[in-house]
Motif scaffolding. Structure first.
Motif, PDB file in Angstrom:
ATOM      1  N   THR A  63       0.807  -1.223   0.000  1.00  0.00           N
ATOM      2  CA  THR A  63       0.000   0.000   0.000  1.00  0.00           C
ATOM      3  C   THR A  63       0.838   1.270   0.000  1.00  0.00           C
ATOM      4  O   THR A  63       0.347   2.334  -0.384  1.00  0.00           O
ATOM      5  CB  THR A  63      -0.923   0.021   1.221  1.00  0.00           C
ATOM      6  N   ALA A  64       2.090   1.199   0.452  1.00  0.00           N
ATOM      7  CA  ALA A  64       2.941   2.391   0.500  1.00  0.00           C
ATOM      8  C   ALA A  64       4.377   1.949   0.683  1.00  0.00           C
ATOM      9  O   ALA A  64       4.652   0.870   1.224  1.00  0.00           O
ATOM     10  CB  ALA A  64       2.518   3.308   1.639  1.00  0.00           C
ATOM     11  N   ILE A  65       5.292   2.818   0.236  1.00  0.00           N
ATOM     12  CA  ILE A  65       6.722   2.510   0.302  1.00  0.00           C
ATOM     13  C   ILE A  65       7.451   3.692   0.921  1.00  0.00           C
ATOM     14  O   ILE A  65       7.210   4.842   0.549  1.00  0.00           O
ATOM     15  CB  ILE A  65       7.286   2.237  -1.108  1.00  0.00           C
ATOM     16  N   ARG A  66       8.338   3.405   1.864  1.00  0.00           N
ATOM     17  CA  ARG A  66       9.267   4.432   2.363  1.00  0.00           C
ATOM     18  C   ARG A  66      10.607   4.157   1.703  1.00  0.00           C
ATOM     19  O   ARG A  66      11.294   3.192   2.045  1.00  0.00           O
ATOM     20  CB  ARG A  66       9.390   4.391   3.881  1.00  0.00           C
ATOM     21  N   SER A  67      10.970   5.019   0.760  1.00  0.00           N
ATOM     22  CA  SER A  67      12.155   4.773  -0.074  1.00  0.00           C
ATOM     23  C   SER A  67      13.312   5.697   0.263  1.00  0.00           C
ATOM     24  O   SER A  67      14.231   5.855  -0.537  1.00  0.00           O
ATOM     25  CB  SER A  67      11.781   4.939  -1.551  1.00  0.00           C
ATOM     26  N   PHE A  68      13.284   6.308   1.436  1.00  0.00           N
ATOM     27  CA  PHE A  68      14.356   7.228   1.817  1.00  0.00           C
ATOM     28  C   PHE A  68      14.646   7.056   3.297  1.00  0.00           C
ATOM     29  O   PHE A  68      13.863   6.495   4.051  1.00  0.00           O
ATOM     30  CB  PHE A  68      13.955   8.677   1.522  1.00  0.00           C
ATOM     31  N   ARG A 201      -4.325   1.609   5.957  1.00  0.00           N
ATOM     32  CA  ARG A 201      -4.632   2.849   5.265  1.00  0.00           C
ATOM     33  C   ARG A 201      -5.758   3.572   6.001  1.00  0.00           C
ATOM     34  O   ARG A 201      -6.832   3.014   6.217  1.00  0.00           O
ATOM     35  CB  ARG A 201      -5.052   2.565   3.821  1.00  0.00           C
ATOM     36  N   VAL A 202      -5.481   4.822   6.388  1.00  0.00           N
ATOM     37  CA  VAL A 202      -6.469   5.643   7.069  1.00  0.00           C
ATOM     38  C   VAL A 202      -6.573   6.974   6.332  1.00  0.00           C
ATOM     39  O   VAL A 202      -5.693   7.337   5.539  1.00  0.00           O
ATOM     40  CB  VAL A 202      -6.110   5.885   8.549  1.00  0.00           C
ATOM     41  N   PRO A 277      -0.767   5.008   5.277  1.00  0.00           N
ATOM     42  CA  PRO A 277      -0.706   4.053   6.391  1.00  0.00           C
ATOM     43  C   PRO A 277      -0.504   4.772   7.718  1.00  0.00           C
ATOM     44  O   PRO A 277       0.135   5.835   7.778  1.00  0.00           O
ATOM     45  CB  PRO A 277       0.489   3.170   6.038  1.00  0.00           C
ATOM     46  N   LEU A 278      -1.033   4.181   8.783  1.00  0.00           N
ATOM     47  CA  LEU A 278      -0.895   4.768  10.115  1.00  0.00           C
ATOM     48  C   LEU A 278       0.400   4.278  10.734  1.00  0.00           C
ATOM     49  O   LEU A 278       0.554   3.096  11.067  1.00  0.00           O
ATOM     50  CB  LEU A 278      -2.087   4.400  10.987  1.00  0.00           C
ATOM     51  N   ASP A 279       1.325   5.192  10.895  1.00  0.00           N
ATOM     52  CA  ASP A 279       2.656   4.892  11.424  1.00  0.00           C
ATOM     53  C   ASP A 279       2.723   5.353  12.872  1.00  0.00           C
ATOM     54  O   ASP A 279       1.765   5.911  13.421  1.00  0.00           O
ATOM     55  CB  ASP A 279       3.696   5.611  10.549  1.00  0.00           C
ATOM     56  N   TYR A 280       3.892   5.155  13.494  1.00  0.00           N
ATOM     57  CA  TYR A 280       4.104   5.585  14.886  1.00  0.00           C
ATOM     58  C   TYR A 280       5.577   5.882  15.060  1.00  0.00           C
ATOM     59  O   TYR A 280       6.437   5.117  14.590  1.00  0.00           O
ATOM     60  CB  TYR A 280       3.666   4.478  15.850  1.00  0.00           C
ATOM     61  N   ASP A 281       5.905   7.024  15.701  1.00  0.00           N
ATOM     62  CA  ASP A 281       7.306   7.316  15.976  1.00  0.00           C
ATOM     63  C   ASP A 281       7.450   7.964  17.339  1.00  0.00           C
ATOM     64  O   ASP A 281       6.482   8.221  18.036  1.00  0.00           O
ATOM     65  CB  ASP A 281       7.942   8.152  14.855  1.00  0.00           C
ATOM     66  N   ASN A 282       8.704   8.201  17.727  1.00  0.00           N
ATOM     67  CA  ASN A 282       8.972   8.736  19.067  1.00  0.00           C
ATOM     68  C   ASN A 282       8.979  10.253  19.099  1.00  0.00           C
ATOM     69  O   ASN A 282       9.359  10.843  20.092  1.00  0.00           O
ATOM     70  CB  ASN A 282      10.314   8.210  19.599  1.00  0.00           C
TER      71      ASN A 282
END
Length: 617
Positions: A63-68, A201-202, A277-282
């Motif tokens: 559904t999505a790509i983090r390419s960096f 996906r949200v 997409p629903l991500d999570y970070d600090n």
């Protein structure tokens, strides 16, 4: 990817191991490839029941790509969800610094190790992300339709933010307070809803911006546009019980060259759909990693200007100038000066916080701040303001916290054409100021002087500065403050609920010390005109402010404002109060204003809004 989001290698953490040993996580027997789907991996709690295990041929659609960045990978979501709302149907496949060779819309099967990643490390107290690591995959088809987005709005986001851990429930390594072992209740709690949507996906539509674009190219929106709004469009935080459940950070997965990230202020709007997409970070918790961004609509208000003081009014301001030193760019000095002259109408007295020494963060024995204050006052005069004089006390080197080497302190500016400073020798970094009687009247043993600088409550923190002024032949006592920071507190989105606020203990002690000093002053002179001002690093509803106002000796003026105007700082999408001005009983009708010029804007000269009060001593 944000440069803040650097990651360590993924392993099964000690937290997971402890939970397994305690029997909190059930390790299933080996499952065949056909039996293991993403919802089986995610499970109905915050920790995967398969943590640490290898899984094979797990199906999903990219559904999505983090390419960096250093946390590259892709999200995949199951096109055939189960009926359990507590189990997420998506997962992130971590590839490290390697760009994954997949495309959005690919149907794939993935084999890898189920891992729990704690942003910032397990000791940070945040929630974990269930991921697949050391992965291999096979593309079975391409160009497939993506799963429908889950719409986040008033009707889908619960008003309650987080469950509380019952005694012994969700224990982690023997420590009570973790909610990791609790079954998710996505219809009851926002944090449980977001966890149940981890990686899925949200979408938010026509989302109000409640936190301005940062230098890291992210901003905050709310999925609850009618809940707890400030007068200027933010999300008001005025209770520990309700931290505004609809707040979400928005970052972008889109190529910046083709899709520049919107530069938004609080009160603006992302019209249309923002989704991903629903991500999570600090650095904020749950985040929409946007594959589509709404269009920016400029609804934000203008920067405010307060009215000038009248001839018989003494105006006193407080302003955190955020690590100001001679090494700071001249443009910032000019902007601060312009604000003091134009937006604050040249206050008679200014309590400044975060004034650094004369070589800023260079960590040597320099503690003086004459060059810093001269550069600021010169800029004010050049902006058409008064020729301010200043008073301050140099701290002991490296004893007052803040940026290492900076030796931040509080300081007074004052306009000698409107108010005079009563200089009383004897004040230094280590000598406590005392209330004394002089000619039958209250006075100070030193002016300027510091309140109880040797007291443990001021360890690694700024000491309050007391100054005696004279306005229209009346003494006025001003206490400038910068209480200890919230560093070390658990976040609102912590896996420990309710989150611990460990820094609160020191601030409450600091508040008691200032309250005690003001009580001594008003006991010596019940009509003493006292103004306590500064960055107290705490809320109007906090134990620290309760301690500071105890006995009715001081009134916290923010409580006299309409509820929707009680803020001057924005953090993680919450508009809140950290700076305060308080007055003694003798100052009966103060005119108080929080002047919104910074906190709501992407373009700031400080992260705090200044405040001003006009009094008639």
């Amino acid at each position: 990817m944000s440069p803040r989001a650097l990651r360590a290698p993924l392993t099964v953490t000690a937290v997971v191991a402890s939970a397994l040993a305690a029997g909190l996580l059930v390790v299933p027997s080996s499952a065949s490839a056909a039996e293991v789907r993403i919802h089986d991996i995610q499970g109905s709690t915050r920790i995967s029941p398969l943590a640490g295990q290898k899984v094979t041929d797990v199906p999903g659609t990219v559904t999505a790509i983090r390419s960096f960045g250093s946390a590259r990978g892709f999200w995949m979501q199951d096109a055939s969800p189960d009926k359990d709302r507590a189990t997420s149907e998506a997962i992130f496949v971590f590839t490290g610094s390697t760009t994954p060779t997949v495309a959005v819309g690919d149907a794939i099967t993935v084999s890898g190790t189920v891992s729990e990643y704690y942003p910032g490390g397990a000791d940070a107290g945040l929630q974990s992300m269930t991921e697949l690591t050391k992965a291999t995959w096979t593309v079975t088809s391409s160009g497939n339709e993506l799963p429908t987005t889950f719409r986040l709005n008033d009707s889908t986001v619960p008003g309650r933010y987080a469950p509380e851990a019952a005694d012994g429930a969700g224990t982690e390594g023997g420590a009570a307070g973790s909610i990791e072992g609790l079954t998710l209740r996505p219809r009851s709690y926002a944090l449980d809803l977001y966890e149940s949507l981890e990686g899925m996906r949200v979408a938010v539509k026509n989302a109000p911006v409640v936190g301005a674009t940062s230098s890291y190219k992210d901003l905050w929106v709310t999925a609850e546009p009618r809940r707890h709004r400030t007068a200027r469009g933010g999300a008001l935080y005025d209770s520990y019980r309700d931290p505004n459940a609809g707040r979400l950070k928005v970052a972008s997965l889109l190529p910046y060259a083709q899709h520049p990230f919107p530069v938004a202020d609080v009160g603006d709007e992302l019209t249309g759909a923002t989704e991903g997409p629903l991500d999570y970070d600090n650095f904020g918790g749950y985040t929409i990693a946007a594959t589509a961004l709404g269009e920016l609509a400029d609804h934000g208000p203008e920067r405010e200007q307060t009215r000038p003081q009248k001839s018989d009014e003494l105006s006193i301001a407080t302003y955190n100038v955020e690590n100001l030193s001679p090494k700071t760019a001249q443009a910032k000095f000019d902007r601060l000066a312009s604000a003091l002259v134009g937006n604050l109408a040249s206050p008679d007295i200014v309590a400044l916080e975060e004034v650094q020494d004369d070589n800023g963060p260079t960590n040597d024995s320099v503690v003086g701040a004459e060059a810093t204050l001269k550069k600021l006052t010169d800029a004010i005069a050049a902006a058409g303001g008064p020729s301010y004089e200043w008073r301050q006390i140099n701290p002991v080197d490296d004893q007052d916290g803040g940026q290492p080497g900076g030796n931040i302190r509080v300081a007074f500016l004052y306009n000698p054409k409107r108010v005079s400073f009563t200089d009383i020798p004897g004040g230094d970094a280590t000598t406590p100021v005392q209330v004394v009687k002089k000619d039958g009247k209250a006075s100070l043993s030193a002016s300027p002087g510091r309140i109880a600088p040797a007291d443990e409550v001021w360890k690694a923190s700024r000491k309050p500065l007391v100054g005696q002024f004279s306005f229209r032949d009346r003494p006025v006592y001003v206490v400038a403050n910068h209480f200890n920071s919230k560093g070390g507190d658990q976040g609102l989105d912590s896996r420990f609920q309710p989150p611990a606020r460990s820094s609160e203990t020191q601030r409450t002690g600091q508040a008691k010390a200032v309250n005690g000093f003001v009580k001594e002053l008003t006991a010596a002179d019940p009509k003493a005109a006292v103004v306590v001002a500064g960055d107290l690093n705490d809320y109007q509803f906090s134990p620290a402010l309760t301690a500071l106002t105890k006995g009715g000796v001081l009134t916290d003026l923010v409580k006299r404002l309409p509820r929707a105007e009680r803020y001057g700082y924005v953090y993680n999408g919450n508009s809140q109060v950290l700076d305060h001005i308080l007055t003694s009983r003798a100052l009966r009708r103060p005119d108080y204003d929080i002047v919104h010029i910074n906190s709501e804007f992407a373009d700031q000269s400080s992260d705090h809004d200044p405040q001003v009060v006009r009094v008639r001593p």
